[in-house]
Design a protein around this motif. Sequence first.
Motif, PDB file in Angstrom:
ATOM      1  N   VAL A 118       5.843   1.047   0.875  1.00 54.11           N
ATOM      2  CA  VAL A 118       4.462   0.653  -0.011  1.00 54.11           C
ATOM      3  C   VAL A 118       4.050  -0.328  -0.812  1.00 54.11           C
ATOM      4  CG1 VAL A 118       2.109   2.273  -1.216  1.00 54.11           C
ATOM      5  CG2 VAL A 118       3.393   3.874  -0.206  1.00 54.11           C
ATOM      6  N   THR A 119       3.009  -1.087  -0.405  1.00 55.33           N
ATOM      7  CA  THR A 119       2.270  -2.696  -1.491  1.00 55.33           C
ATOM      8  C   THR A 119       0.780  -2.481  -1.659  1.00 55.33           C
ATOM      9  OG1 THR A 119       1.775  -4.232   0.424  1.00 55.33           O
ATOM     10  CG2 THR A 119       4.242  -3.610   0.048  1.00 55.33           C
ATOM     11  N   VAL A 120       0.370  -3.646  -2.581  1.00 50.65           N
ATOM     12  CA  VAL A 120      -0.835  -3.536  -2.472  1.00 50.65           C
ATOM     13  C   VAL A 120      -1.633  -3.982  -1.489  1.00 50.65           C
ATOM     14  CG1 VAL A 120      -2.811  -5.086  -4.175  1.00 50.65           C
ATOM     15  CG2 VAL A 120      -0.170  -3.773  -5.176  1.00 50.65           C
ATOM     16  N   PRO A 121      -1.354  -5.454  -0.687  1.00 49.69           N
ATOM     17  CA  PRO A 121      -1.719  -6.394   0.149  1.00 49.69           C
ATOM     18  C   PRO A 121      -2.181  -4.701   1.153  1.00 49.69           C
ATOM     19  CG  PRO A 121      -0.089  -7.290  -0.685  1.00 49.69           C
ATOM     20  CD  PRO A 121       0.227  -6.160  -1.024  1.00 49.69           C
ATOM     21  N   LYS A 122      -1.070  -4.115   1.631  1.00 48.19           N
ATOM     22  CA  LYS A 122      -1.176  -2.844   2.658  1.00 48.19           C
ATOM     23  C   LYS A 122      -1.882  -2.226   2.465  1.00 48.19           C
ATOM     24  CE  LYS A 122       2.444  -0.287   5.628  1.00 48.19           C
ATOM     25  NZ  LYS A 122       3.667   0.321   5.785  1.00 48.19           N
ATOM     26  N   LEU A 123      -2.278  -1.072   1.239  1.00 46.61           N
ATOM     27  CA  LEU A 123      -2.771   0.084   1.168  1.00 46.61           C
ATOM     28  C   LEU A 123      -4.378  -0.363   0.517  1.00 46.61           C
ATOM     29  CD1 LEU A 123      -2.391   2.577   0.579  1.00 46.61           C
ATOM     30  CD2 LEU A 123      -1.699   2.883  -1.712  1.00 46.61           C
ATOM     31  N   ILE A 172      -9.145  -5.642   4.019  1.00 46.64           N
ATOM     32  CA  ILE A 172      -8.585  -4.295   3.441  1.00 46.64           C
ATOM     33  C   ILE A 172      -8.206  -3.649   3.609  1.00 46.64           C
ATOM     34  CG2 ILE A 172     -10.604  -2.594   4.723  1.00 46.64           C
ATOM     35  CD1 ILE A 172     -11.172  -1.944   1.668  1.00 46.64           C
ATOM     36  N   GLY A 173      -7.076  -3.443   3.046  1.00 45.68           N
ATOM     37  CA  GLY A 173      -5.951  -3.005   3.815  1.00 45.68           C
ATOM     38  C   GLY A 173      -6.207  -0.595   3.583  1.00 45.68           C
ATOM     39  N   LEU A 174      -5.301   0.031   4.007  1.00 44.21           N
ATOM     40  CA  LEU A 174      -5.472   1.149   5.099  1.00 44.21           C
ATOM     41  C   LEU A 174      -6.467   2.023   3.872  1.00 44.21           C
ATOM     42  CD1 LEU A 174      -1.609   2.032   5.183  1.00 44.21           C
ATOM     43  CD2 LEU A 174      -2.785   1.086   6.665  1.00 44.21           C
ATOM     44  N   VAL A 175      -6.722   2.077   2.971  1.00 43.98           N
ATOM     45  CA  VAL A 175      -7.170   3.085   2.560  1.00 43.98           C
ATOM     46  C   VAL A 175      -8.825   2.381   2.812  1.00 43.98           C
ATOM     47  CG1 VAL A 175      -6.625   3.126   0.365  1.00 43.98           C
ATOM     48  CG2 VAL A 175      -8.150   1.345   0.948  1.00 43.98           C
ATOM     49  N   GLY A 176      -9.244   1.462   3.553  1.00 48.42           N
ATOM     50  CA  GLY A 176     -10.881   0.628   3.849  1.00 48.42           C
ATOM     51  C   GLY A 176     -10.759   1.473   5.856  1.00 48.42           C
ATOM     52  N   ARG A 218      11.839   2.191  -7.001  1.00 52.03           N
ATOM     53  CA  ARG A 218      11.330   1.314  -8.408  1.00 52.03           C
ATOM     54  C   ARG A 218      10.336   0.267  -7.244  1.00 52.03           C
ATOM     55  NH1 ARG A 218      14.151   3.569 -10.047  1.00 52.03           N
ATOM     56  NH2 ARG A 218      16.028   3.471 -11.963  1.00 52.03           N
ATOM     57  N   PRO A 219       8.719   1.314  -7.628  1.00 53.06           N
ATOM     58  CA  PRO A 219       7.546   0.749  -7.123  1.00 53.06           C
ATOM     59  C   PRO A 219       7.178  -0.162  -7.670  1.00 53.06           C
ATOM     60  CG  PRO A 219       7.188   3.151  -7.926  1.00 53.06           C
ATOM     61  CD  PRO A 219       8.676   3.137  -7.576  1.00 53.06           C
ATOM     62  N   GLN A 220       6.137  -1.404  -7.568  1.00 52.81           N
ATOM     63  CA  GLN A 220       5.269  -2.107  -8.478  1.00 52.81           C
ATOM     64  C   GLN A 220       4.828  -1.674  -9.506  1.00 52.81           C
ATOM     65  OE1 GLN A 220       3.965  -4.799  -4.992  1.00 52.81           O
ATOM     66  NE2 GLN A 220       5.243  -6.232  -5.243  1.00 52.81           N
ATOM     67  N   ARG A 221       4.585  -2.353 -10.539  1.00 55.49           N
ATOM     68  CA  ARG A 221       4.148  -1.279 -11.930  1.00 55.49           C
ATOM     69  C   ARG A 221       3.214  -1.863 -11.170  1.00 55.49           C
ATOM     70  NH1 ARG A 221       4.529   2.274 -15.421  1.00 55.49           N
ATOM     71  NH2 ARG A 221       2.349   2.879 -14.403  1.00 55.49           N
ATOM     72  N   GLU A 222       2.098  -2.884 -10.510  1.00 53.15           N
ATOM     73  CA  GLU A 222       1.028  -3.487 -10.264  1.00 53.15           C
ATOM     74  C   GLU A 222       0.843  -2.327  -9.281  1.00 53.15           C
ATOM     75  OE1 GLU A 222      -1.805  -6.821  -8.661  1.00 53.15           O
ATOM     76  OE2 GLU A 222       0.384  -6.292  -8.128  1.00 53.15           O
ATOM     77  N   LEU A 223       1.074  -1.547  -8.915  1.00 51.98           N
ATOM     78  CA  LEU A 223       0.625  -1.476  -7.538  1.00 51.98           C
ATOM     79  C   LEU A 223       0.759   0.301  -8.057  1.00 51.98           C
ATOM     80  CD1 LEU A 223       0.853   0.015  -4.086  1.00 51.98           C
ATOM     81  CD2 LEU A 223       3.247   0.527  -3.940  1.00 51.98           C
ATOM     82  N   VAL A 224       1.322   1.015  -8.968  1.00 49.52           N
ATOM     83  CA  VAL A 224       0.435   1.927  -9.595  1.00 49.52           C
ATOM     84  C   VAL A 224      -0.468   2.563 -10.468  1.00 49.52           C
ATOM     85  CG1 VAL A 224       2.102   3.916 -11.094  1.00 49.52           C
ATOM     86  CG2 VAL A 224       3.624   2.354  -9.921  1.00 49.52           C
ATOM     87  N   ASP A 225      -0.193   1.084 -11.316  1.00 52.36           N
ATOM     88  CA  ASP A 225      -1.895   0.998 -11.823  1.00 52.36           C
ATOM     89  C   ASP A 225      -3.039   0.915 -11.204  1.00 52.36           C
ATOM     90  OD1 ASP A 225      -0.532   0.895 -14.076  1.00 52.36           O
ATOM     91  OD2 ASP A 225       0.026  -1.583 -13.476  1.00 52.36           O
ATOM     92  N   ILE A 226      -3.095   0.140  -9.376  1.00 52.81           N
ATOM     93  CA  ILE A 226      -4.165   0.460  -8.902  1.00 52.81           C
ATOM     94  C   ILE A 226      -3.897   1.324  -8.032  1.00 52.81           C
ATOM     95  CG2 ILE A 226      -4.893  -0.614  -6.559  1.00 52.81           C
ATOM     96  CD1 ILE A 226      -3.770  -3.937  -7.311  1.00 52.81           C
ATOM     97  N   MET A 227      -3.481   2.068  -7.982  1.00 49.65           N
ATOM     98  CA  MET A 227      -4.083   3.064  -7.024  1.00 49.65           C
ATOM     99  C   MET A 227      -3.837   4.520  -8.187  1.00 49.65           C
ATOM    100  SD  MET A 227       0.241   4.297  -4.979  1.00 49.65           S
ATOM    101  CE  MET A 227       0.029   5.593  -4.487  1.00 49.65           C
TER     102      MET A 227
END
Length: 691
Positions: free
Chosen positions: A250-255, A264-268, A284-293
Amino acid sequence: MAYTPLDEKIVSEFPGNVVRKDLSAQLKSNAPVPTYVLEYLLGQYATSNDETQIAEGIERVKAILENNFVHRNQAELIKSTIREKGSKLLIDRIHVIFNDKNDRYEANFNNLGISEVVIDSATVRANPKLLTTGVWCLPRVSYHGTPEPGTSPWQLESLKPVQHSGFDFDQYKKHREAFSSEEWIDVLMQSIGLNPEFFGHRQKLFQLTRLIPFVERNYNLIELGPKGTGKTHVYSEFSPHGIVISGGDVTVPKLFINNTTGRIGLVGYWDVVAFDEFAGRTKRPQRELVDIMKNYMANKSFSRGNDVQSAEASFAFVGNTAHNVPHMLKHSDLFSELPANYHDSAFIDRFHTYIPGWEVETVRNEMFTQGFGFVVDYLAEGLRHMRNLDYSLRTAHLFDLDKSLSKRDRDGINKTFSGLLKLIYPHEEFTPEQAEELFIFAIEGRKRVKDQLCRIDSTMVQPRFLYLNKTSNQERGVQTLEEAEYPTLYWRDNALQQENLEETPVTLDTVGVAQTALRPVDTPPQEGRVEIRENQTGVTYQGLFADYLRGATMIQLEDAYIRRAYQGRNLLDLLVVVHSVKDPAEEVVFALRSGSDESGGFTQEQEEMFEEIKNQVEPLGIKFIYTYDSGTHDRSIKCNNGWIIDLGIGLDMFQRPAWGQYSLEFSHQKFRKSRRVVLNYTFDANANVNA
C-alpha cells in the motif's frame, strides 16, 4: 447428485441467476476469466436439475471460452484472423467513454488492445456499467480496411454482456419473500460457495459480515485470526467491485491520489478495498499513509496538496494472529499483531466491527457446497444497489443504545446492523426478535473494538454497551464471547471491572458456562439457568452435570434424537460422567427414552449402537435401559436425588467436530465449539423417576 428442497426453491425463484457452485469450482482452474464471468455463463447454459443438460451446458461453456476468449499474448493473431475472415465473436472486457468532440460513444477492448470503436447509444443505455467499471462481453468485431480520418477500421457488429449489467431490486425483494430467514441465510452461504450444514448460526453471521463492506459505503472492518479460514475469499472472487491488495504494497499514490498525475487511486474506482496480510509487527507502513487513512476512514475524504477529495470505498483489513486469545489478552490485546504505526488508538477507533477470526471455521474440502447459489455477479449487483439504502433506523422504535456510547460507537453498531438487515431482510420484513439478534451481534462487534481500545489507551472512557428494548422496557447488556470465556484476563487492566468480578456472586444465572466454573468446589449445586453461547469452548458434560448426578441411583434421560453415531458418542460421554460421580459399590440404573426415524421402533443401526453401549457400561456398575417413544419431544435429565435438568436442544449441544484421526475436538469435549444452549436446573424432592 441429490438436490435439496432449498436448491429446488432457488432454481424456481431465480431462474437464470443461479448456478451449481461446484461446477464453477471445477472449471475455475482452467478458466481464463473471473469467477463472476464463468458463473454468468454457467447460469445461462447449465442451470438445470437434469445431469445430462448440465453436462451439455458445461461443454458449451468450455467451447465458448476456448474459441472466443482473447488472450493478450494472442491479440495480434486474433486481429489478423478478423481481418482475413471478416469478423469474429470474442470474449473481452469492454470499457466505453463518451467522446464529446465527436459526439459519440467509443469502446476500448481490454485484451484485444483496440480502441475508439464506435458503439451505438442504445447499447450503452441498455448496459450503463460499460461507462463505469467496464463489462465482460461477447462482442462480434469486424474489420473494414482503411477508415476515413478520425474513425477506426474496427467495427462492433453486435454485443452481448456476459456480466449482469443491471439489477431489478423490486423483483429481488419479491422473490426473497418466498424464503424463511434461515433459508435465505443458507442461500447466501451457498452463494459464497460454502455448505451451510457445516456452520452454526453464529458462524454464518460471521461469513455474512464479510459481505457488509459491499452493501455499506465507507465501512471499515477488521478480521484477525488463524490461517486457513478463507478471510480474503469474498474480496478476491466474490465481486467485480472489490479488489485485494497486499498490506505491504500500500502506498499513498496507489490508494488515494498521485500528486504528479492528479490521478485518483483505488478508493475512487472500487467499492471495497481489502488489505491482505495486514498483520505483522515487523512491517513499517509510512506515517503519512496511516494519517491519510485515518482521516478517510473517519470523514470519507482525503487531501494531498490543496484539494480535498471524497470517495465511497469500504476497507476490509485481514491478517493472521500468532497466538491464541487468552495469550493475547494476558500479554497484550486483540490488536497486538498490527504493525506499530497501525497499533494506534485513533486508527483502531475507526473500525466499525472486529470479526474474531479464531471463531471462524478452518475451511476444509467437504465444507464447499454442491448446491445452487446466486451467480456472484448477480448478487454483487444487488449488494451494490443496496449501498444507496440505509436500514439503520428501521428499528429505532424497538431499541435505544446507552447514552454513554460515543458517536463512533453508535455509527459502528448502526452500520453493521444496517448491513446485516440489507443482506438478510432486504424486503424489510422481520420480527422484533430477529432484529434484536442482529442488533446484539452488531453491538458485540463494536464492543470488541472499544474494549481493546480502552486497554491500549488509558485516556479512553469505558462506555456501557447496553441497550434498551423498548417493547419490554428492559435494559440489556452485551458481552463478547472472549469476555464470557476469560473474564479475569479480559479485564486484567480494569480495576473496577476486576472488583466487580470478584464481588459478584457466581450463580447459574450468569451468562456463560465458563463463569460457573468459578463456584467453589464445596458449594452445593444450585437451581437456576445457564446459557451457553454459540462457539463457546471449554464446555463439558462433566462441568454441566456432574454435581447434579452425584448420589443418584436412577437417572432418566429423554432425548428424541439419539440416532446417529456421533449422538451415541455423546450418550457414552454422559455415561462416563455418571461413572465418575457414582459410588463404586452402588449400581446406577440409567434409562433412555428416545425416538427413531422409523414409526415402529428403533432402527437396526440404533439397536446395535445401544447394545454396544450397554455392554460397555455394564461392567462399570451402570445398568443401561433404552425404550422407544414416538411421542418423545422433551429433552431432560431426571434423577431420583431430586434434580431435573431441562436440556434445551438435548445432548447434541456441540457443533460438528473435525473427525480427523488426531482431532482434539473429537477426543475431548472442552475443545469443541458449542451450539447455543439454554439449560434450566430445578429441584423437586418428589420427582417421579422410573425406568
